[in-house]
Design an enzyme around this catalytic site. Structure first.
Site, PDB file in Angstrom:
ATOM      1  CB  CYS A  44      -0.949  -0.024   1.196  1.00  0.00           C
ATOM      2  SG  CYS A  44      -0.163  -0.485   2.752  1.00  0.00           S
TER       3      CYS A  44
HETATM    4  N1  LIG Z   1      -4.486  -4.205   4.881  1.00  0.00           N
HETATM    5  C1  LIG Z   1      -3.946  -3.510   3.904  1.00  0.00           C
HETATM    6  O1  LIG Z   1      -4.227  -2.310   3.729  1.00  0.00           O
HETATM    7  C2  LIG Z   1      -2.985  -4.152   2.972  1.00  0.00           C
HETATM    8  C3  LIG Z   1      -2.552  -5.442   3.156  1.00  0.00           C
HETATM    9  N2  LIG Z   1      -1.675  -6.003   2.266  1.00  0.00           N
HETATM   10  C4  LIG Z   1      -1.201  -7.370   2.427  1.00  0.00           C
HETATM   11  O2  LIG Z   1      -2.250  -8.270   2.119  1.00  0.00           O
HETATM   12  C5  LIG Z   1      -2.145  -9.452   2.914  1.00  0.00           C
HETATM   13  C6  LIG Z   1      -3.431  -9.621   3.705  1.00  0.00           C
HETATM   14  O3  LIG Z   1      -3.597  -8.475   4.547  1.00  0.00           O
HETATM   15  P1  LIG Z   1      -4.882  -8.217   5.422  1.00  0.00           P
HETATM   16  O4  LIG Z   1      -6.079  -8.685   4.713  1.00  0.00           O
HETATM   17  O5  LIG Z   1      -4.810  -6.817   5.858  1.00  0.00           O
HETATM   18  O6  LIG Z   1      -4.598  -9.179   6.665  1.00  0.00           O
HETATM   19  P2  LIG Z   1      -5.611  -9.769   7.742  1.00  0.00           P
HETATM   20  O7  LIG Z   1      -4.821 -10.037   8.968  1.00  0.00           O
HETATM   21  O8  LIG Z   1      -6.808  -8.904   7.842  1.00  0.00           O
HETATM   22  O9  LIG Z   1      -6.059 -11.149   7.075  1.00  0.00           O
HETATM   23  C7  LIG Z   1      -5.159 -12.202   6.874  1.00  0.00           C
HETATM   24  C8  LIG Z   1      -5.887 -13.434   6.353  1.00  0.00           C
HETATM   25  O10 LIG Z   1      -4.973 -14.522   6.275  1.00  0.00           O
HETATM   26  C9  LIG Z   1      -5.436 -15.626   7.060  1.00  0.00           C
HETATM   27  N3  LIG Z   1      -4.258 -16.156   7.758  1.00  0.00           N
HETATM   28  C10 LIG Z   1      -3.601 -15.598   8.804  1.00  0.00           C
HETATM   29  N4  LIG Z   1      -2.521 -16.329   9.135  1.00  0.00           N
HETATM   30  C11 LIG Z   1      -2.513 -17.378   8.283  1.00  0.00           C
HETATM   31  C12 LIG Z   1      -1.642 -18.485   8.109  1.00  0.00           C
HETATM   32  N5  LIG Z   1      -0.582 -18.673   8.907  1.00  0.00           N
HETATM   33  N6  LIG Z   1      -1.920 -19.377   7.128  1.00  0.00           N
HETATM   34  C13 LIG Z   1      -3.010 -19.201   6.335  1.00  0.00           C
HETATM   35  N7  LIG Z   1      -3.860 -18.174   6.458  1.00  0.00           N
HETATM   36  C14 LIG Z   1      -3.611 -17.264   7.412  1.00  0.00           C
HETATM   37  C15 LIG Z   1      -6.486 -15.055   7.996  1.00  0.00           C
HETATM   38  O11 LIG Z   1      -7.591 -15.867   8.172  1.00  0.00           O
HETATM   39  P3  LIG Z   1      -7.862 -17.128   9.041  1.00  0.00           P
HETATM   40  O12 LIG Z   1      -7.142 -16.950  10.341  1.00  0.00           O
HETATM   41  O13 LIG Z   1      -9.347 -17.161   9.165  1.00  0.00           O
HETATM   42  O14 LIG Z   1      -7.355 -18.249   8.211  1.00  0.00           O
HETATM   43  C16 LIG Z   1      -7.030 -13.879   7.198  1.00  0.00           C
HETATM   44  O15 LIG Z   1      -8.052 -14.327   6.328  1.00  0.00           O
HETATM   45  C17 LIG Z   1      -0.914  -9.256   3.799  1.00  0.00           C
HETATM   46  O16 LIG Z   1       0.208  -9.834   3.206  1.00  0.00           O
HETATM   47  C18 LIG Z   1      -0.789  -7.737   3.854  1.00  0.00           C
HETATM   48  O17 LIG Z   1       0.487  -7.342   4.161  1.00  0.00           O
HETATM   49  C19 LIG Z   1      -1.256  -5.318   1.163  1.00  0.00           C
HETATM   50  C20 LIG Z   1      -1.655  -4.041   0.930  1.00  0.00           C
HETATM   51  C21 LIG Z   1      -2.527  -3.339   1.851  1.00  0.00           C
HETATM   52  C1  LIG Z   2      -0.691   0.535   8.941  1.00  0.00           C
HETATM   53  C2  LIG Z   2       0.133  -0.708   8.745  1.00  0.00           C
HETATM   54  O1  LIG Z   2       0.477  -1.397   9.695  1.00  0.00           O
HETATM   55  N1  LIG Z   2       0.465  -1.013   7.498  1.00  0.00           N
HETATM   56  C3  LIG Z   2       1.220  -2.183   7.158  1.00  0.00           C
HETATM   57  C4  LIG Z   2       1.440  -2.245   5.676  1.00  0.00           C
HETATM   58  C5  LIG Z   2       0.434  -3.106   4.971  1.00  0.00           C
HETATM   59  C6  LIG Z   2       0.963  -3.675   3.661  1.00  0.00           C
HETATM   60  O2  LIG Z   2       0.824  -3.176   2.574  1.00  0.00           O
HETATM   61  O3  LIG Z   2       1.721  -4.743   3.871  1.00  0.00           O
HETATM   62  P1  LIG Z   2       2.436  -5.776   2.857  1.00  0.00           P
HETATM   63  O4  LIG Z   2       3.653  -5.151   2.313  1.00  0.00           O
HETATM   64  O5  LIG Z   2       2.783  -6.964   3.678  1.00  0.00           O
HETATM   65  O6  LIG Z   2       1.486  -6.092   1.788  1.00  0.00           O
HETATM   66  C7  LIG Z   2       2.596  -2.173   7.809  1.00  0.00           C
HETATM   67  O7  LIG Z   2       3.148  -1.123   8.064  1.00  0.00           O
HETATM   68  O8  LIG Z   2       3.140  -3.278   7.944  1.00  0.00           O
END
Ligand SMILES: NC(=O)C1=CN([C@@H]2O[C@H](COP(=O)(O)OP(=O)(O)OC[C@H]3O[C@@H](n4cnc5c(N)ncnc54)[C@H](OP(=O)(O)O)[C@@H]3O)[C@@H](O)[C@H]2O)C=CC1
Ligand SMILES: CC(=O)N[C@@H](CCC(=O)OP(=O)(O)O)C(=O)O
Length: 346
Positions: free
Chosen positions: A150
């Site tokens: 992000c």
């Molecule tokens: N939030 C954001 O704004 C952004 C996030 N990202 C990236 O996207 C990815 C997802 O982020 P986000 O949705 O925020 O994370 P969340 O913590 O909200 O969700 C993570 C998901 O992964 C599952 N999970 C957690 N641990 C494990 C594991 N060990 N094995 C399998 N499944 C697992 C969880 O579900 P359950 O426990 O039910 O299986 C849940 O569905 C990350 O890599 C994050 O860095 C990228 C850009 C922006």
């Molecule tokens: C506010 C906040 O905690 N933001 C996350 C970034 C989320 C993200 O984009 O993480 P990935 O690179 O894993 O996709 C962080 O700083 O780790």
């Protein structure tokens, strides 16, 4: 119809993928997985989806996932996408990873910053970095797309045009960014407790944030010379949104209007990029809920610096919206299909 699988549908980016794809005219939700909520309806986990879908979350099964889907999104914490990617790619299907596992062309850089061993450096080399505004043509022909982080999305879109135009000094780039709490994911974390974040703004991971090498990889590619940045992220007490402010020394005297003209030219035909008029600055509220990027710039003749600003919704252009933009490219659809290009708030 494109049959879609989401691994990690119970997380924030997974749920945002569902929200977007429910209104996508060419996609259907085929398989949604979760470990913690398997057997439950997704709408029981996320009340905002009540009445929108009766889909039930399932335990991940590689063979079933690959057979039932044309494309799989992995919305998992980093370090968990490789086995899914192998299973999906082996069966000739496409994978879009929202985490960091395939963003680095050099797996050694990933290992150094993420402190985990990379289990498939060959896949990391093959993956296309899914920032459509820079790599649209490569995404179209990809099997594996690494959706950008992000902070990198906002920072790169603000910086690359001026770097490519040669008007800023690549050795002077400082990036100061603020993110809402959903950026930290849905998992419980002391850092994101209400009492920790309410009425509070804090910097974190100064000098060591794992998005630093990702931003540097792409700025280096754009500049054609090794780029190092100072990157400082901050948490702000709101749910969605990233505002990035980039500072860089100008190589020659330029007006604000000239900087904005460079943006306008670079992003001439881009459906999701809005270059704001001179004097209007990006704000997170204006892009909430949409895949839009707002860009602004100010030339400061007193210091000889450019100040560049970008606002995105971290869950949309910073994650799930961009992932759907990439899916549209992979399947030859108009890039805007199913994506919002108007923000929620006035
Ligand atoms: N939030 C954001 O704004 C952004 C996030 N990202 C990236 O996207 C990815 C997802 O982020 P986000 O949705 O925020 O994370 P969340 O913590 O909200 O969700 C993570 C998901 O992964 C599952 N999970 C957690 N641990 C494990 C594991 N060990 N094995 C399998 N499944 C697992 C969880 O579900 P359950 O426990 O039910 O299986 C849940 O569905 C990350 O890599 C994050 O860095 C990228 C850009 C922006
Ligand atoms: C506010 C906040 O905690 N933001 C996350 C970034 C989320 C993200 O984009 O993480 P990935 O690179 O894993 O996709 C962080 O700083 O780790």
């Amino acid at each position: 119809m494109i049959r879609v699988g989401i691994v990690g549908a119970s997380g924030y980016t997974g749920a945002e993928l569902v929200r977007i794809l429910l209104r996508h005219p060419e996609a259907e939700l085929a398989v949604l997985t979760s470990r913690s909520y398997a057997g439950q309806q997704l709408s029981a986990v996320f009340p905002h989806l009540s009445g929108c879908t009766d889909r039930v979350l399932e335990v991940f099964d590689a063979a079933k996932m690959a057979a039932a889907c044309d494309v799989v999104f992995t919305a998992l914490p980093h370090g968990h996408a490789v086995p899914v990617a192998r299973a999906v790619l082996e069966r000739g299907k496409k994978l879009i990873d929202l985490g960091a596992d395939f963003r680095f062309r050099d797996a050694a850089v990933y290992e150094a910053w993420y402190k985990v061993k990379h289990e498939a450096p060959e896949l990391a080399r093959e993956a296309v970095y899914g920032l459509p505004e820079l790599y649209r043509d490569r995404v179209r022909g990809a099997a594996l797309v690494a959706n950008p982080g992000c902070y990198p999305t906002a920072s790169l879109l603000a910086t690359v045009p001026l770097l490519k135009a040669g008007v800023i000094d690549p050795a002077t780039i400082i990036i100061d960014a603020k993110s809402g709490l959903s950026g930290a994911g849905r998992k419980l974390d002391l850092r994101s407790h209400y009492a920790e974040v309410n009425e509070n703004v804090t910097a974190y991971n100064v000098g060591i944030h794992r998005h630093t090498p990702e931003i540097e990889q792409e700025l280096t590619a754009a500049a054609g010379t090794e780029v190092r940045v100072s990157f400082t992220p901050h948490l702000v007490p709101q749910t969605r949104g990233i505002l990035t402010t980039v500072y860089a020394t100008l190589r020659k005297e330029l007006t604000t209007g000239a900087l904005l003209d460079i943006y306008r030219e670079f992003y001439r035909d881009e459906p999701f990029i809005r270059v704001l008029p001179e004097g209007v600055l990006p704000r997170t509220k204006s892009v909430t809920g949409s895949n839009i990027v707002h860009l602004g710039a100010v030339a400061d003749p007193r210091t000889g610096r450019a100040v560049l600003l970008a606002a995105i919704d971290n869950l949309v252009k910073g994650a799930s919206g961009q992932a759907v933009q990439n899916m549209n490219l992979l399947f030859g659809l108009p890039e805007t299909t199913g994506l919002d290009f108007v923000g929620l708030y006035p």
